[in-house]
Design a protein around this motif. Structure first.
Motif, PDB file in Angstrom:
ATOM      1  N   VAL A 266     -47.427   9.137 -45.682  1.00 13.80           N
ATOM      2  CA  VAL A 266     -48.801   9.411 -45.249  1.00 13.80           C
ATOM      3  C   VAL A 266     -49.586   8.117 -45.088  1.00 13.80           C
ATOM      4  O   VAL A 266     -50.354   7.941 -44.125  1.00 13.80           O
ATOM      5  N   GLN A 267     -49.390   7.174 -46.003  1.00 12.64           N
ATOM      6  CA  GLN A 267     -50.085   5.891 -45.898  1.00 12.64           C
ATOM      7  C   GLN A 267     -49.654   5.128 -44.648  1.00 12.64           C
ATOM      8  O   GLN A 267     -50.491   4.566 -43.924  1.00 12.64           O
ATOM      9  N   ARG A 268     -48.363   5.152 -44.379  1.00  6.62           N
ATOM     10  CA  ARG A 268     -47.817   4.416 -43.235  1.00  6.62           C
ATOM     11  C   ARG A 268     -48.169   5.084 -41.909  1.00  6.62           C
ATOM     12  O   ARG A 268     -48.545   4.420 -40.934  1.00  6.62           O
ATOM     13  N   THR A 269     -48.099   6.405 -41.870  1.00  6.67           N
ATOM     14  CA  THR A 269     -48.243   7.133 -40.612  1.00  6.67           C
ATOM     15  C   THR A 269     -49.691   7.356 -40.226  1.00  6.67           C
ATOM     16  O   THR A 269     -50.045   7.310 -39.039  1.00  6.67           O
ATOM     17  N   PHE A 270     -50.565   7.572 -41.207  1.00  5.18           N
ATOM     18  CA  PHE A 270     -51.952   7.934 -40.909  1.00  5.18           C
ATOM     19  C   PHE A 270     -52.966   6.904 -41.402  1.00  5.18           C
ATOM     20  O   PHE A 270     -54.161   7.197 -41.456  1.00  5.18           O
ATOM     21  N   ASN A 271     -52.477   5.713 -41.782  1.00  3.75           N
ATOM     22  CA  ASN A 271     -53.354   4.646 -42.266  1.00  3.75           C
ATOM     23  C   ASN A 271     -54.218   5.112 -43.435  1.00  3.75           C
ATOM     24  O   ASN A 271     -55.393   4.741 -43.562  1.00  3.75           O
ATOM     25  N   ALA A 272     -53.648   5.959 -44.283  1.00  2.95           N
ATOM     26  CA  ALA A 272     -54.400   6.526 -45.406  1.00  2.95           C
ATOM     27  C   ALA A 272     -54.592   5.491 -46.505  1.00  2.95           C
ATOM     28  O   ALA A 272     -53.918   4.455 -46.560  1.00  2.95           O
ATOM     29  N   ALA A 273     -55.521   5.793 -47.404  1.00  4.23           N
ATOM     30  CA  ALA A 273     -55.809   4.914 -48.535  1.00  4.23           C
ATOM     31  C   ALA A 273     -54.563   4.721 -49.393  1.00  4.23           C
ATOM     32  O   ALA A 273     -53.738   5.633 -49.543  1.00  4.23           O
ATOM     33  N   THR A 274     -54.431   3.532 -49.962  1.00  3.76           N
ATOM     34  CA  THR A 274     -53.289   3.239 -50.836  1.00  3.76           C
ATOM     35  C   THR A 274     -53.689   3.151 -52.305  1.00  3.76           C
ATOM     36  O   THR A 274     -52.832   3.179 -53.181  1.00  3.76           O
ATOM     37  N   ASP A 275     -54.977   3.053 -52.580  1.00  5.80           N
ATOM     38  CA  ASP A 275     -55.482   2.973 -53.951  1.00  5.80           C
ATOM     39  C   ASP A 275     -55.270   4.320 -54.646  1.00  5.80           C
ATOM     40  O   ASP A 275     -55.727   5.356 -54.152  1.00  5.80           O
ATOM     41  N   PRO A 276     -54.585   4.359 -55.807  1.00  6.74           N
ATOM     42  CA  PRO A 276     -54.381   5.627 -56.514  1.00  6.74           C
ATOM     43  C   PRO A 276     -55.682   6.361 -56.828  1.00  6.74           C
ATOM     44  O   PRO A 276     -55.688   7.591 -56.944  1.00  6.74           O
ATOM     45  N   HIS A 277     -56.798   5.617 -56.958  1.00  3.40           N
ATOM     46  CA  HIS A 277     -58.084   6.263 -57.230  1.00  3.40           C
ATOM     47  C   HIS A 277     -58.603   7.048 -56.034  1.00  3.40           C
ATOM     48  O   HIS A 277     -59.590   7.784 -56.153  1.00  3.40           O
ATOM     49  N   LYS A 278     -57.951   6.884 -54.894  1.00  5.73           N
ATOM     50  CA  LYS A 278     -58.313   7.648 -53.707  1.00  5.73           C
ATOM     51  C   LYS A 278     -57.243   8.681 -53.357  1.00  5.73           C
ATOM     52  O   LYS A 278     -57.199   9.204 -52.240  1.00  5.73           O
ATOM     53  N   TRP A 279     -56.389   8.978 -54.340  1.00  4.72           N
ATOM     54  CA  TRP A 279     -55.362  10.006 -54.167  1.00  4.72           C
ATOM     55  C   TRP A 279     -55.526  11.072 -55.249  1.00  4.72           C
ATOM     56  O   TRP A 279     -55.777  10.768 -56.412  1.00  4.72           O
ATOM     57  N   GLY A 280     -55.380  12.309 -54.839  1.00  9.85           N
ATOM     58  CA  GLY A 280     -55.423  13.421 -55.774  1.00  9.85           C
ATOM     59  C   GLY A 280     -54.428  14.478 -55.374  1.00  9.85           C
ATOM     60  O   GLY A 280     -53.786  14.412 -54.312  1.00  9.85           O
TER      61      GLY A 280
END
Length: 419
Positions: A266-280
């Motif tokens: 998801v991070q690679r394909t959609f340029n999503a956040a990589t910081d764990p604090h922005k993942w749930g």
């Protein structure tokens, strides 16, 4: 056909039709048949239905309550077959012909009894769409993404085939929701992410068809300048009747898939956040259990969770059965995945938060949430615990997610929100 399968005229009509056809197969027979073979047919149907129920409950590994309607309508189907068997001689051809539709309608009613109890398929459209593998509205493929940019009123659902390179987990096709703000320019924003996990009898699109998650996210985005979390509708089981409880075990490396396959893709394909604090991670029923478990075990991957009607920990029955079924007999693996055990031995968490929600008729889930929240708060996790109205159905889960999303978005740092 946007016809409700949960209430209203359609379920009642099908049930009435099944009973009417059963009566038609047995009515207007000779009095001798009604006095002698009729009671035998009815008694045989009752015995066979009871024997089937005992076999299913004792040998089928079923731990959840089975709705009474399952046995009632299964009994109607068996009764129709018994009437045919004990009354073949002397029955008119059209009475024999009525048995097949009687059985089919009765079995539909039995299956829909489970559906009414859980809310997996709210409408006939939802059932046909999922069981027939039909695409969802606004669903596109990855190769179409480059052509979409500019202001859109709604987000898009993207079908993805996430490689199982790290886990080897045999999963089904998964889905990603991208909010409207993602499409405004060809430079895609680094948005926070929520992995969305369904219940035990799950398909990745359950949260969309049954849990109303995309409509909820679109409504949230409309109030926040197009911004919402990216939602990843994952496959945590690999099959409809597979219960992994999101752990690595005899049923596959589900935990590794959710931790090691999904975030990098998801991070690679959609340029999503990589910081764990922005993942749930959020989920209903089994998915709610998974959400807590994954977060307290792996705060370096997920920092926030939404537990909607989850259990106290991964479970397939009592502890002995769970240890054997989920961990191949490894009691240490059970302890490593039991949230209360993990919380009791983990150093205080930093920046971790969780949202618990249950319906007021979910007494077991209410007790579980209280125990987990107390342990989580003691270990430094910020929590909210809400009891709404409802029983253990997808509709309760959908309402819980709608109520929790603003809070979760704040914790994740979605633009336009403030924690």
């Amino acid at each position: 056909m946007n016809v409700s399968l949960l209430d209203g005229w359609f379920p009642w009509t099908v049930q009435a039709a099944a009973l009417a056809l059963l009566l038609a197969t047995a009515a207007r027979r000779e009095r001798a048949w009604l006095r002698r073979r009729g009671p035998v047919a009815l008694g045989t149907a009752l015995a066979l239905t009871a024997a089937g129920a005992v076999a299913v409950l004792t040998l089928g590994g079923i731990t959840d309550p089975v709705p009474f309607g399952v046995w009632l309508w299964s009994g109607v189907a068996v009764a129709a077959l018994c009437v045919l068997g004990f009354g073949w001689n002397g029955a008119r051809w059209w009475r024999r012909a009525l048995v097949a539709p009687t059985v089919l309608l009765a079995l539909f009613c039995a299956a829909n009894s489970v559906n009414i109890a859980t809310g997996y398929y709210p409408t006939l459209d939802d059932a046909i769409g999922e069981l027939g593998g039909q695409p969802l509205p606004e669903q596109i493929t990855l190769d179409k993404l480059k052509s979409i940019h500019g202001r859109t009123g709604t987000g898009r659902i993207v079908q993805v085939d996430i490689p199982d390179t790290a886990s080897g987990f045999a999963h089904r096709q998964e889905l990603v929701y991208l909010p409207p703000a993602w499409f405004r320019s060809q430079t895609r924003p680094k948005l926070p992410v929520l992995e969305m996990i369904g219940g035990e009898f799950a398909a990745p699109d359950n949260w969309i068809r049954s849990g109303n998650a995309v409509k909820t996210a679109d409504a949230f985005a409309a109030r926040h300048n197009g911004f919402a979390p990216i939602l990843v509708f994952v496959d945590a089981t690999g099959g409809f009747r597979v219960d992994t409880e999101c752990v690595d075990g005899p049923h596959g490396q589900a935990e590794s898939h959710l931790l090691k396959d999904v975030p990098p893709f998801v991070q690679r394909t959609f340029n999503a956040a990589t910081d764990p604090h922005k993942w749930g991670v959020a989920g209903w029923s089994m998915g709610g259990t998974c959400a807590v478990d994954l977060t307290v075990e792996h705060p370096n991957v997920f920092t926030h969770f939404g537990d909607f009607s989850g259990d106290k920990g991964p479970s397939t029955g009592d502890k002995d059965h769970t240890v054997q079924e989920l961990y191949g007999g490894d009691a240490a693996a059970w302890a490593a995945h039991d949230p209360l055990t993990v919380l009791a031995h983990h150093p205080k968490y930093q920046g971790v938060s969780g949202y618990f929600a249950q319906g007021d008729e979910e007494h077991g889930q209410i007790d579980s949430a209280k125990a987990l929240e107390a342990a989580a708060r003691k270990d430094g996790i910020r929590t909210v615990n809400v009891v709404g109205s409802g029983r253990h159905t997808w509709q309760t889960g959908a309402a819980s997610f709608a109520q929790a999303l603003p809070w979760l978005a704040q914790q994740l740092g979605v633009p336009g929100t403030h924690a």
